[in-house]
Design a protein around this motif. Structure first.
Motif, PDB file in Angstrom:
ATOM      1  N   UNK A  82       0.821  -1.222   0.000  1.00 23.61           N
ATOM      2  CA  UNK A  82       0.000   0.000   0.000  1.00 23.61           C
ATOM      3  C   UNK A  82       0.851   1.266   0.000  1.00 23.61           C
ATOM      4  N   UNK A  83       0.296   2.336  -0.509  1.00 22.78           N
ATOM      5  CA  UNK A  83       0.954   3.635  -0.480  1.00 22.78           C
ATOM      6  C   UNK A  83       0.614   4.287   0.858  1.00 22.78           C
ATOM      7  N   UNK A  84       1.601   4.385   1.739  1.00 23.54           N
ATOM      8  CA  UNK A  84       1.381   4.927   3.078  1.00 23.54           C
ATOM      9  C   UNK A  84       1.536   6.449   3.123  1.00 23.54           C
ATOM     10  N   UNK A  85       1.923   7.073   1.994  1.00 19.09           N
ATOM     11  CA  UNK A  85       2.132   8.516   1.984  1.00 19.09           C
ATOM     12  C   UNK A  85       0.987   9.283   1.347  1.00 19.09           C
ATOM     13  N   UNK A  86       0.338   8.705   0.329  1.00 21.49           N
ATOM     14  CA  UNK A  86      -0.725   9.399  -0.400  1.00 21.49           C
ATOM     15  C   UNK A  86      -1.859   8.426  -0.699  1.00 21.49           C
ATOM     16  N   UNK A  87      -3.066   8.933  -0.767  1.00 25.95           N
ATOM     17  CA  UNK A  87      -4.210   8.122  -1.165  1.00 25.95           C
ATOM     18  C   UNK A  87      -5.020   7.603   0.007  1.00 25.95           C
ATOM     19  N   UNK A  88      -5.951   6.670  -0.272  1.00 25.11           N
ATOM     20  CA  UNK A  88      -6.918   6.237   0.734  1.00 25.11           C
ATOM     21  C   UNK A  88      -6.304   5.566   1.964  1.00 25.11           C
ATOM     22  N   UNK A  89      -5.239   4.792   1.809  1.00 25.35           N
ATOM     23  CA  UNK A  89      -4.611   4.151   2.970  1.00 25.35           C
ATOM     24  C   UNK A  89      -3.984   5.210   3.866  1.00 25.35           C
ATOM     25  N   UNK A  90      -3.230   6.128   3.273  1.00 26.82           N
ATOM     26  CA  UNK A  90      -2.563   7.185   4.036  1.00 26.82           C
ATOM     27  C   UNK A  90      -3.582   8.089   4.743  1.00 26.82           C
ATOM     28  N   UNK A  91      -4.732   8.280   4.131  1.00 27.25           N
ATOM     29  CA  UNK A  91      -5.760   9.150   4.701  1.00 27.25           C
ATOM     30  C   UNK A  91      -6.669   8.417   5.684  1.00 27.25           C
ATOM     31  N   UNK A  92      -6.433   7.120   5.882  1.00 27.28           N
ATOM     32  CA  UNK A  92      -7.254   6.341   6.802  1.00 27.28           C
ATOM     33  C   UNK A  92      -8.614   5.984   6.246  1.00 27.28           C
ATOM     34  N   UNK A  93      -8.777   6.034   4.925  1.00 27.48           N
ATOM     35  CA  UNK A  93     -10.058   5.755   4.291  1.00 27.48           C
ATOM     36  C   UNK A  93     -10.195   4.323   3.807  1.00 27.48           C
ATOM     37  N   UNK A  94      -9.112   3.570   3.789  1.00 20.10           N
ATOM     38  CA  UNK A  94      -9.158   2.169   3.368  1.00 20.10           C
ATOM     39  C   UNK A  94      -8.587   1.354   4.513  1.00 20.10           C
ATOM     40  N   UNK A  95      -9.388   0.481   5.064  1.00 17.89           N
ATOM     41  CA  UNK A  95      -8.966  -0.294   6.220  1.00 17.89           C
ATOM     42  C   UNK A  95      -8.712  -1.753   5.908  1.00 17.89           C
ATOM     43  N   UNK A  96      -8.469  -2.542   6.949  1.00 21.04           N
ATOM     44  CA  UNK A  96      -8.135  -3.941   6.766  1.00 21.04           C
ATOM     45  C   UNK A  96      -9.280  -4.787   6.220  1.00 21.04           C
ATOM     46  N   UNK A  97     -10.502  -4.265   6.268  1.00 22.63           N
ATOM     47  CA  UNK A  97     -11.607  -5.050   5.715  1.00 22.63           C
ATOM     48  C   UNK A  97     -11.552  -5.105   4.200  1.00 22.63           C
ATOM     49  N   UNK A  98     -10.780  -4.184   3.570  1.00 23.16           N
ATOM     50  CA  UNK A  98     -10.595  -4.190   2.136  1.00 23.16           C
ATOM     51  C   UNK A  98      -9.411  -5.074   1.796  1.00 23.16           C
ATOM     52  N   UNK A  99      -9.690  -6.252   1.277  1.00 26.14           N
ATOM     53  CA  UNK A  99      -8.621  -7.220   0.996  1.00 26.14           C
ATOM     54  C   UNK A  99      -7.736  -6.718  -0.133  1.00 26.14           C
ATOM     55  N   UNK A 100      -6.396  -6.807   0.040  1.00 24.30           N
ATOM     56  CA  UNK A 100      -5.498  -6.431  -1.062  1.00 24.30           C
ATOM     57  C   UNK A 100      -5.514  -7.499  -2.149  1.00 24.30           C
ATOM     58  N   UNK A 101      -5.131  -7.114  -3.315  1.00 27.49           N
ATOM     59  CA  UNK A 101      -5.092  -8.029  -4.458  1.00 27.49           C
ATOM     60  C   UNK A 101      -3.670  -8.598  -4.569  1.00 27.49           C
TER      61      UNK A 101
END
Length: 93
Positions: free
Chosen positions: A72-91
């Protein structure tokens, strides 16, 4: 310097001391100055998950040539903003 340590995420690693192998799934920076990596070993032949282990980063060597999945991108985007959590499975990559 933190980004350097995060680059281990997703790679297959081996503990130089115990020879335990697995994928680096988390990196921890603690109050006492330790940098540790959570290693998740392979699933057993019968499908059971093995225990994960926190290992000092200095004890690990990367044995994979590429991450097993996209990190995941920890600096920009939904993960960094706390909008995508662990319930969203990575591909898987």
């Amino acid at each position: 310097m933190i980004a350097k340590h995060l680059k281990i995420l997703g790679f297959k690693c081996e503990d130089k001391v115990t020879e335990l192998q697995g994928v680096a799934t988390s990196v921890c920076f603690d109050l006492y100055g330790c940098i540790q990596v959570l290693i998740r070993p392979k699933v057993d032949e019968d499908g059971k998950l093995n225990n994960c282990y926190w290992i000092d980063i200095a004890r690990l060597k990367v044995i994979g040539e590429a991450p097993v999945m996209e990190v995941p991108n920890f600096e920009h985007g939904p993960v960094a903003e706390g909008l995508q959590g662990p319930e969203d499975k990575p591909v898987p990559a």
